[in-house]
Write a protein that holds these residues in place. Sequence first.
Motif, PDB file in Angstrom:
ATOM      1  N   TRP A   1       0.837  -1.212   0.000  1.00 33.43           N
ATOM      2  CA  TRP A   1       0.000   0.000   0.000  1.00 33.43           C
ATOM      3  C   TRP A   1       0.866   1.253   0.000  1.00 33.43           C
ATOM      4  O   TRP A   1       0.623   2.190  -0.756  1.00 33.43           O
ATOM      5  CB  TRP A   1      -0.911  -0.026   1.214  1.00 33.43           C
TER       6      TRP A   1
ATOM      7  N   SER B   1       3.076   1.934  -3.436  1.00 33.09           N
ATOM      8  CA  SER B   1       2.354   1.774  -4.706  1.00 33.09           C
ATOM      9  C   SER B   1       2.904   2.718  -5.769  1.00 33.09           C
ATOM     10  O   SER B   1       3.692   3.619  -5.482  1.00 33.09           O
ATOM     11  CB  SER B   1       0.863   2.045  -4.479  1.00 33.09           C
TER      12      SER B   1
ATOM     13  N   THR C   1      -2.378   5.145  -4.058  1.00 32.05           N
ATOM     14  CA  THR C   1      -3.140   4.811  -2.853  1.00 32.05           C
ATOM     15  C   THR C   1      -3.420   6.057  -2.006  1.00 32.05           C
ATOM     16  O   THR C   1      -4.425   6.113  -1.296  1.00 32.05           O
ATOM     17  CB  THR C   1      -2.381   3.769  -2.021  1.00 32.05           C
TER      18      THR C   1
END
Length: 501
Positions: A154, A157, A166
């Motif tokens: 996450w 990204s 994200t």
Amino acid sequence: MEPMTREHSRVDLGDVRALRGSRFFNDELAPVPVEKRTWTTYNYFALWMGMAHNIPSYALAASLIALGMNWLQALITITIGNLIVLAPMLLNSHAGTKYGIPFPVFARAFYGLRGANLAALLRAFIACGWFGIQTWVGGEAIYVIVGRLAGSGWRDSAVIGGQHWTLWLSFAVFWVVQMLIIWRGMEAVRKFENWTAPLVSVGFLILLGYVLVKAGGFGPILHDNGKLGWGPGFWKVFAPSLMAMIAFWSTLSLNMPDFTRFGGSQRKQMRGQILGLPTTMTFIAIVAILTTSGGHVLYGQDIWDPAQLADKFSSPVVVVVALIALVLATISANLAANVVSPSYDFSNAFPKRITFALGGLITGVIGVLIQPWRLYSDPSIYIFAWLGFYGGLLGAVAGVLVAGYWAVKRTRLKLAELYLPSGEYWFTAGWHWRALVATLIGAVLAVGGAYGGPFPADGLIPVLKPLYDYNWVMGFVGAFVAYVLLNLPLNAHRNEEETSV
């Protein structure tokens, strides 16, 4: 249509059907009936707790540490600024409670039914900028929370437009949640404020507690003397920083009638605000100053963004709990401070086409187009360019409103005529040239000498450069004096008529 006066000198129009044909009227701009003015002292205290306890309020105080102040200098600067801005806020709030009208309708009494759009839209576009900033920092907090739970996939990204996709997604989610609440109307905002108000302090206290434990208590923090000392270096930064503190709430100093129109009495709204603004802002300032100073002790740098500071903590539980509380706080603040007002302001510009909810949606869209991530990227731009410049402009508008309502009109307005193009407040084709001239004088004095950031080093108008460090005060005083002087002939004529009668 004659207004009725009821308890606590609150004025009510009663039946408003005669006004419905006017293009300057809709149900959301109509005076709130006295029986529906039910907000209590707690409602206003909760409102201020919700508005003040948010990430940009924290960052405002923390940025003073980043600029070189020590904890005491920063606290003094913020406290003085809050007390100064409270005065015009209370003075303009009076009309909301007495007449049940929102800010853009109040402004019609001095700018004209069309001219009020100048003041209202100026306030609205600044609120859009603030909405964008609040939404960006709230999205950033969500990005950090999910990153701690989901891991490096996450956080690392792909980058799109200079930011991780994200982070853009977190920004969008935060935006949508706020739009859903505002779409349900003002009552939904009030309920959200009431239940979040007692909780919004939790996140900041967790941050402070963690930093204090890791830094070894208050001692190392309070012994940090800052970089400026108490000499010329401090005073050079103090004046523009003080104006920035005032500018931070100068928007609300104009549009508090949007909230006080629901007030149960003048005493309730005044007491709620006096208890709410200085105490909550002082609290968040102390927390921000101590936390940022502690972060300096721990990490050797001044991290003024609480989401970025929390991201450095080793405990995922502390980070997640603290930032969830901060997200709730930021939603609460953003709805009250930056969506309610422009929703009314855009509705005032096109009463028959734009509802309160649609005005909120427009606010949200413009807030994204302003690119808030750029405004929030640097503390010097945040304070000296963004806050300083718009604070000066709004100071001029506040000067006209306070002068008009208290010095010229003596708090007496003809309520029905605020909605009628044939009434007293039509002036010349819907515009009052005296208010426009007074605003222009105040604005030129306030921001004509703007320098630094995107402005020329010598100032836009070099001779006015020294005044820019006192921008809000110059705007307020300049416009106040100009409006009173320009209206002296009218007042003299009115007094002669009253004497002859």
